[in-house]
Write a protein that holds these residues in place. Structure first.
Motif, PDB file in Angstrom:
ATOM      1  N   UNK A  71       0.830  -1.210   0.000  1.00 32.68           N
ATOM      2  CA  UNK A  71       0.000   0.000   0.000  1.00 32.68           C
ATOM      3  C   UNK A  71       0.860   1.253   0.000  1.00 32.68           C
ATOM      4  N   UNK A  72       1.973   1.190   0.703  1.00 35.32           N
ATOM      5  CA  UNK A  72       2.830   2.370   0.772  1.00 35.32           C
ATOM      6  C   UNK A  72       3.499   2.634  -0.565  1.00 35.32           C
ATOM      7  N   UNK A  73       3.932   1.572  -1.239  1.00 38.72           N
ATOM      8  CA  UNK A  73       4.703   1.758  -2.449  1.00 38.72           C
ATOM      9  C   UNK A  73       3.861   2.035  -3.674  1.00 38.72           C
ATOM     10  N   UNK A  74       2.672   1.504  -3.733  1.00 37.65           N
ATOM     11  CA  UNK A  74       1.847   1.656  -4.934  1.00 37.65           C
ATOM     12  C   UNK A  74       1.435   3.118  -5.098  1.00 37.65           C
ATOM     13  N   UNK A  75       1.203   3.555  -6.363  1.00 37.59           N
ATOM     14  CA  UNK A  75       0.691   4.907  -6.565  1.00 37.59           C
ATOM     15  C   UNK A  75      -0.602   5.084  -5.759  1.00 37.59           C
ATOM     16  N   UNK A  76      -0.805   6.245  -5.173  1.00 36.43           N
ATOM     17  CA  UNK A  76      -1.891   6.385  -4.203  1.00 36.43           C
ATOM     18  C   UNK A  76      -3.280   6.029  -4.740  1.00 36.43           C
ATOM     19  N   UNK A  77      -3.658   6.458  -5.948  1.00 38.89           N
ATOM     20  CA  UNK A  77      -4.994   6.043  -6.415  1.00 38.89           C
ATOM     21  C   UNK A  77      -5.104   4.527  -6.518  1.00 38.89           C
ATOM     22  N   UNK A  78      -3.989   3.868  -6.862  1.00 40.89           N
ATOM     23  CA  UNK A  78      -4.012   2.413  -6.935  1.00 40.89           C
ATOM     24  C   UNK A  78      -4.182   1.827  -5.531  1.00 40.89           C
ATOM     25  N   UNK A  79      -3.501   2.441  -4.562  1.00 39.87           N
ATOM     26  CA  UNK A  79      -3.660   1.970  -3.190  1.00 39.87           C
ATOM     27  C   UNK A  79      -5.123   2.081  -2.768  1.00 39.87           C
ATOM     28  N   UNK A  80      -5.723   3.238  -3.098  1.00 36.76           N
ATOM     29  CA  UNK A  80      -7.132   3.430  -2.766  1.00 36.76           C
ATOM     30  C   UNK A  80      -7.956   2.304  -3.357  1.00 36.76           C
ATOM     31  N   UNK A  81      -7.658   1.998  -4.609  1.00 38.59           N
ATOM     32  CA  UNK A  81      -8.404   0.956  -5.306  1.00 38.59           C
ATOM     33  C   UNK A  81      -8.161  -0.402  -4.660  1.00 38.59           C
ATOM     34  N   UNK A  82      -6.880  -0.738  -4.435  1.00 47.20           N
ATOM     35  CA  UNK A  82      -6.528  -2.056  -3.896  1.00 47.20           C
ATOM     36  C   UNK A  82      -7.169  -2.301  -2.536  1.00 47.20           C
ATOM     37  N   UNK A  83      -7.230  -1.246  -1.737  1.00 44.69           N
ATOM     38  CA  UNK A  83      -7.707  -1.465  -0.371  1.00 44.69           C
ATOM     39  C   UNK A  83      -9.226  -1.488  -0.312  1.00 44.69           C
ATOM     40  N   UNK A  84      -9.888  -1.178  -1.412  1.00 48.27           N
ATOM     41  CA  UNK A  84     -11.355  -1.175  -1.367  1.00 48.27           C
ATOM     42  C   UNK A  84     -11.948  -2.237  -2.287  1.00 48.27           C
ATOM     43  N   UNK A  85     -11.608  -2.183  -3.587  1.00 52.83           N
ATOM     44  CA  UNK A  85     -12.253  -3.068  -4.562  1.00 52.83           C
ATOM     45  C   UNK A  85     -11.926  -4.534  -4.379  1.00 52.83           C
ATOM     46  N   UNK A  86     -10.636  -4.921  -4.610  1.00 55.22           N
ATOM     47  CA  UNK A  86     -10.299  -6.342  -4.486  1.00 55.22           C
ATOM     48  C   UNK A  86     -10.641  -6.882  -3.103  1.00 55.22           C
ATOM     49  N   UNK A  87     -10.524  -6.033  -2.106  1.00 50.55           N
ATOM     50  CA  UNK A  87     -10.810  -6.487  -0.754  1.00 50.55           C
ATOM     51  C   UNK A  87     -12.303  -6.816  -0.602  1.00 50.55           C
ATOM     52  N   UNK A  88     -13.143  -5.908  -1.109  1.00 46.84           N
ATOM     53  CA  UNK A  88     -14.587  -6.157  -1.015  1.00 46.84           C
ATOM     54  C   UNK A  88     -14.954  -7.431  -1.764  1.00 46.84           C
ATOM     55  N   UNK A  89     -14.366  -7.597  -2.971  1.00 44.38           N
ATOM     56  CA  UNK A  89     -14.696  -8.783  -3.762  1.00 44.38           C
ATOM     57  C   UNK A  89     -14.213 -10.044  -3.062  1.00 44.38           C
ATOM     58  N   UNK A  90     -13.006  -9.966  -2.475  1.00 43.73           N
ATOM     59  CA  UNK A  90     -12.491 -11.140  -1.777  1.00 43.73           C
ATOM     60  C   UNK A  90     -13.376 -11.481  -0.588  1.00 43.73           C
ATOM     61  N   UNK A  91     -13.840 -10.452   0.120  1.00 41.56           N
ATOM     62  CA  UNK A  91     -14.762 -10.728   1.220  1.00 41.56           C
ATOM     63  C   UNK A  91     -16.053 -11.356   0.702  1.00 41.56           C
ATOM     64  N   UNK A  92     -16.499 -10.879  -0.465  1.00 41.68           N
ATOM     65  CA  UNK A  92     -17.743 -11.431  -1.013  1.00 41.68           C
ATOM     66  C   UNK A  92     -17.602 -12.931  -1.239  1.00 41.68           C
ATOM     67  N   UNK A  93     -16.517 -13.352  -1.902  1.00 39.73           N
ATOM     68  CA  UNK A  93     -16.385 -14.793  -2.160  1.00 39.73           C
ATOM     69  C   UNK A  93     -16.119 -15.547  -0.858  1.00 39.73           C
ATOM     70  N   UNK A  94     -15.356 -14.934   0.000  1.00 38.06           N
ATOM     71  CA  UNK A  94     -15.082 -15.531   1.310  1.00 38.06           C
ATOM     72  C   UNK A  94     -16.407 -15.870   2.003  1.00 38.06           C
ATOM     73  N   UNK A  95     -17.261 -14.851   2.113  1.00 38.73           N
ATOM     74  CA  UNK A  95     -18.533 -15.059   2.799  1.00 38.73           C
ATOM     75  C   UNK A  95     -19.364 -16.102   2.074  1.00 38.73           C
ATOM     76  N   UNK A  96     -19.407 -16.002   0.741  1.00 41.70           N
ATOM     77  CA  UNK A  96     -20.257 -16.934   0.004  1.00 41.70           C
ATOM     78  C   UNK A  96     -19.770 -18.370   0.153  1.00 41.70           C
TER      79      UNK A  96
END
Lengths: 476, 508
Positions: free
Chosen positions: A228-253
């Motif tokens: 998160x620190x090294x990635x360009x900030x908009x990418x960090x924003x994206x990584x910490x929200x999108x893939x995480x939400x999707x991973x939680x979705x499959x996790x829960x399912x």
């Protein structure tokens, strides 16, 4: 492929086609007109959002039960697409500033989102894995998008190596599940899994390793701060929200539908992981001086809160996961967007002190950042508060009293490091970083106002979103 | 929409209005804030006549079942009035002393008023928690932005202490909701008293402690008081006034309005320990106040001592004690609020809070000295002034419950005379330095406007208690009956019988 199948898969189709189109157009667009491609990506995301809404009017399964469109899928599709929209808005100016504005970025973004959207709707382990890989591979590249920046390179490499490792664990788990039940379809697995199955438990544990990595839950959180620190900030924003939400979705399912009847086996694992994530995330964040790193640890802690809701193993727990991730996506993207705005060319200003006096120089930016921070803390009338409230309500309903108490105490600890940012913004004199900061560009302003308004609306009138979440929390 | 809702949302509207005023028009910003707070105050004057009829209840969030439910009882009535009286005063005393970021300052003061009124009128536990936390944010900024040198440390400490306590309260509130399926306080109370909602002894004790911890930190009860001196010393004058006069009452109000009625058994069981802490607080606060070289710190520690009386009164479980506790809540708000106002006036003149920097002020500022003297005498409990009534009732109640308690607590009364009079002597009498001679003008018209209502209230509350006590007594009597009746249920249980007998022997 029938028409119904196509409609239920429409968001992904739109995103993939648009991404390909952008790839094709990229070489044909001159360097200073790359923003047109951003507009194209934005429109495609809007179309995908509309398609998500449209496909949800006729819920059901597609492609022989591999894809399922239900409220749960629609909710998470909407989250990842909205995260994408906000990312496009905030990254255009950023990439121009860094001299790296190109269509490739938007194409990768759309591919990544299509993968996440597929994950949200997957009802089958193979589709799930394909979605996860599409999402991950695109995001590995995005993390290293600023090629000349050594930090970004480190970030991408770390993310890639550890991410592939985690994917392997996930595959082991999938293989074992297939060995035990002879099925890859989640509903079939659920009905064939024996409650006393030892191998099933092992498979759940292996898959938890894979998911735990993607959601940056402890003890698989090591990569998150560096990436998160090294990635360009908009990418960090994206990584910490999108893939995480999707991973939680499959996790829960997966854990609800497929592993629902071996819940007693995996609950202790997640209980421990939830507590570890909250504690490690919050206590490590206390000592950080770099804002991005601090927010990275905070995102580990927030993953811990969501894991508490999963530990509850109930429908209200699932609803709490959904609401929290929606709220979290908004505030987290918002917070990182502000950080990206302040950091300036080459991301020079990333220390907490660099924000000093922002409240004087740019009251609007500071006010919106405050809303996100108060929401992270969980102050009432913000989305974060209701998110935490629903999570701990679900946990108490399932008699997880100790986890609730420890989680709430954790959130009091967390207040300290978020408050520190408020302190420097409002209570200290403007410093060098803030004095020369450029005004918010219209796109950035729009992105921030949307996130802030969303955070407040979910915090004052949560009924609509919660009602939808509760209705959609019945997973079959 | 009743008068009560209007009073609650008017400050919020004022807050929003201020945010849209141009930054440069500082005079207009001040006047708008003052006008809004005065309008709220004038409106609130109608409350004593109407308070039993004012109630609004509608669904805010359907699931979970959260209501916007507000109403008043004889206790919260006066606390709301205390808030509405003190907010215009807080605005008046900031007129000249705050010159920096005026817009945000007054906006936060109005937001604070919104939160405080909300805390006292919310009848839905969830709504109560929302206001409880909302009031925290503006005070955090008031201390952190406009405070003195160590303001940041004090602001963060203040926020974290309160937050740490209140998260456990949130857990308890959710736990109650999961059991009762409502956040509505009256319904929960009813379910508890009819036995429809049965809590085991351990549950009741845990819930009581979770609530009590949050409130005890806010009161603050010894040994949880350490945030208070820091917050008071570092806060701007208006912040100290609102903090001491109103915010501390959130804690005692919570105890008397939520803790004791909902968990009477646990409250009775814990009472001996809580009373011990309260008495330690009374004596300890007074002793520490005695040796303070800093005026604000002295007043802050005197608050610890005075609030100890309130807790003692509540946990004496007598009519007199509870009445006295509520009365003392108001008294402390007025007299300590006034003391902070006056210390603020002196700071504006001399730019120092150290007692040693003063001396011989009396001849140069006779009115200031007189007003300070009256306030001092009120604070130490001189008959005919307000504190006397409260302290007397509390001591009477404590003596009925256990005579020893009254003896120890009375020490605090004596000590308060020592530290306050000594403070007065050192600051107003003696040799005046050159600085004092030239920089100690008397009270201005604006300062009189801030002080007069407080002086009036000190005398009024000290001489004509009939205005204030009847509604208070009606409410405390209801609380006492509620706690007693559940004690009687305990008598029915064979094991509890011996406990009660033992307790009765203790009382004798």
């Amino acid at each position: 492929m029938s028409v119904d199948d196509a409609i239920r898969f429409l968001p992904e189709l739109i995103l993939i086609l648009a991404a390909t189109l952008i790839m094709v157009c990229d070489p044909l667009t001159s360097t200073h007109r790359k923003s047109t491609l951003a507009v194209l990506a934005f429109v495609a995301l809007l179309a995908a959002l509309a398609a998500t809404a449209y496909s949800s009017t006729d819920p059901g399964k597609a492609f022989f039960g591999m894809i399922v469109v239900d409220g749960f899928a629609t909710f998470f599709r909407a989250i990842v697409i909205v995260v994408g929209l906000l990312t496009v808005l905030s990254s255009n100016r950023f990439l121009e500033r860094e001299g790296a504005n190109s269509g490739e970025f938007y194409a990768l973004l759309l591919f990544s989102i299509s993968g996440q959207s597929m994950m949200a709707a997957s009802n089958e382990l193979i589709i799930l894995f394909i979605g996860l890989e599409i999402s991950s591979i695109a995001s590995y590249v995005m993390a290293g998008f600023l090629r000349d920046d050594s930090r970004a390179n480190e970030s991408a490499l770390k993310y890639f190596l550890l991410g592939s490792f985690a994917s392997a664990f996930l595959l082991y788990g999938i293989a074992l599940v297939y060995g035990v039940t002879g099925a890859t379809n989640l509903s079939d697995i659920g009905s064939r899994m024996q409650p006393d199955s030892l191998l099933g438990g092992v498979a759940a544990a292996l898959m938890f390793v894979g998911f735990g990595f993607k959601i940056s839950g402890a003890p698989f959180q090591m990569w998150a701060p560096d990436v998160y620190q090294g990635a360009p900030t908009p990418v960090t924003a994206f990584l910490s929200a999108g893939p995480k939400a999707a991973a939680f979705a499959v996790f829960v399912r997966v854990f609800t539908v497929a592993f629902g009847n071996i819940g007693d086996r995996w609950e202790p694992l997640i209980w421990i992981s939830a507590l570890l994530s909250m504690t490690i995330g919050n206590f490590a964040a206390l000592g950080q001086t770099n804002v991005k790193r601090m927010l990275a640890y905070s995102s580990i802690a927030h993953a811990g809160y969501v894991l508490v809701a999963i530990t509850a193993r109930s429908e209200s727990g699932v609803a709490a996961v959904m609401f929290y991730l929606g709220a979290y996506a908004l505030m987290n993207v918002g917070a990182f967007t502000v950080v990206g705005h302040i950091s300036r060319k080459g991301e020079r200003y990333l220390r907490v002190e660099d924000l000093s006096g922002l409240g004087v120089r740019q009251p609007l930016t500071a006010a919106m950042f405050s809303i996100f921070l108060l929401s992270f803390i969980g102050v009432p009338l913000t989305a974060g508060f209701f998110g935490k409230f629903y999570i701990f309500k679900a946990a108490l309903q399932s008699d997880l009293i100790w986890l609730t108490v420890l989680g709430l105490l954790n959130s009091a600890v967390a207040a300290y490091y978020y408050l520190r940012v408020l302190v420097v913004m409002y209570m200290q004199e403007p410093g060098e970083a803030v004095n020369e900061v450029e005004p918010l560009s219209p796109a950035l302003r729009l992105s921030l106002i949307c996130s802030a308004a969303g955070t407040l609306i979910l915090g004052i009138f949560p009924s609509g979103a919660l009602h939808f979440a509760v209705k959609s929390a019945v997973l079959k | 929409m009743t008068l009560l809702d209007a009073l609650l949302f008017l400050p919020l509207a004022g807050f929003a209005l201020l945010l849209f005023l141009p930054r440069a028009q500082s005079e207009n910003i001040r006047l708008t804030a003052l006008a809004v707070s005065l309008a709220v105050f004038l409106g609130s004057l109608g409350l004593p006549f109407l308070f039993e009829t004012l109630s609004t209840d509608f669904v805010w969030i359907e699931s979970p079942n959260i209501h916007y439910h507000v109403s008043l009882d004889g206790i919260s009535l006066w606390l709301v009035l205390l808030t509405t009286v003190l907010t215009p005063i807080a605005i008046l005393i900031s007129w000249r002393s705050i010159q920096d970021r005026i817009k945000e300052y007054y906006a936060f003061l109005l937001l604070l008023e919104f939160g405080l009124i909300g805390v006292f009128i919310a009848q839905d536990l969830f709504l109560f928690y929302v206001f409880w936390e909302v009031s925290l944010v503006p005070m955090y900024f008031l201390i952190g932005i406009w405070g003195h040198e160590r303001r940041i440390y004090a602001a963060v400490k203040f926020f974290l202490f309160t937050m740490a306590g209140s998260v456990l309260m949130l857990a308890a509130i959710i736990y109650l909701y999961n059991k009762a399926e409502t956040f509505d306080y009256a319904l929960i109370l009813q379910a508890l008293s009819t036995g429809k909602l049965a809590l085991s002894a351990a549950e009741q004790m845990a819930l009581f402690l979770a609530f009590f911890l949050a409130f005890a930190i806010k009161v603050p009860l010894f040994p949880l008081h350490t945030w208070l001196p820091d917050a008071h010393v570092e806060a701007p004058t208006a912040g100290s006034v609102m903090l001491a006069a109103v915010m501390l009452k959130m804690g005692t109000y919570g105890i008397i309005h939520f803790c004791v009625p909902m968990f009477p058994r646990a409250a009775h069981e814990c009472a001996p320990w809580i009373v011990k802490l309260a008495i330690i607080g009374i004596v300890y606060g007074a002793l520490v106040a005695l040796v303070q070289p800093n005026m604000k710190k002295l007043v802050a520690y005197s608050s610890v001592s005075h609030l100890g009386f309130v807790v003692l009164g509540i946990f004496s479980f007598t009519q007199q004690g509870m009445d006295g506790a509520v009365y003392q809540m108001l008294n402390h708000g007025i007299s300590t609020g006034a003391l902070f106002v006056l210390v603020g006036f002196m700071y504006e003149r001399r730019h120092s809070l150290e007692i040693a920097d003063y001396g011989g002020v009396a001849p140069y500022a006779p009115w200031l000295s007189t007003v300070f003297l009256i306030t001092t005498l009120a604070s130490i409990g001189l008959p005919t002034l307000n504190n006397f009534v409260g302290e007397f009732l509390v001591l009477q109640g404590a003596a009925i419950a256990n005579f020893k308690w009254a003896v120890y607590a009375a020490l605090g009364v004596i000590l308060s005379a020592c530290y306050m009079l000594w403070l007065y002597q050192r600051t107003f009498y003696g040799e005046a330095s050159e600085v004092i001679k030239h920089h100690m003008p008397d009270l201005t018209g604006r300062e009189w406007a801030a002080m007069l209502p407080l002086l009036l209230l000190m005398v009024w509350m000290g001489t004509y208690t009939k205005t204030f006590l009847p509604p208070i007594s009606a409410s405390t009597a209801r609380i006492l009956v509620g706690t007693e009746s559940s004690k009687r249920i305990r008598v029915a249980a064979p094991r509890a019988n011996t406990l009660l007998a033992k307790e009765a022997a203790d009382v004798r």
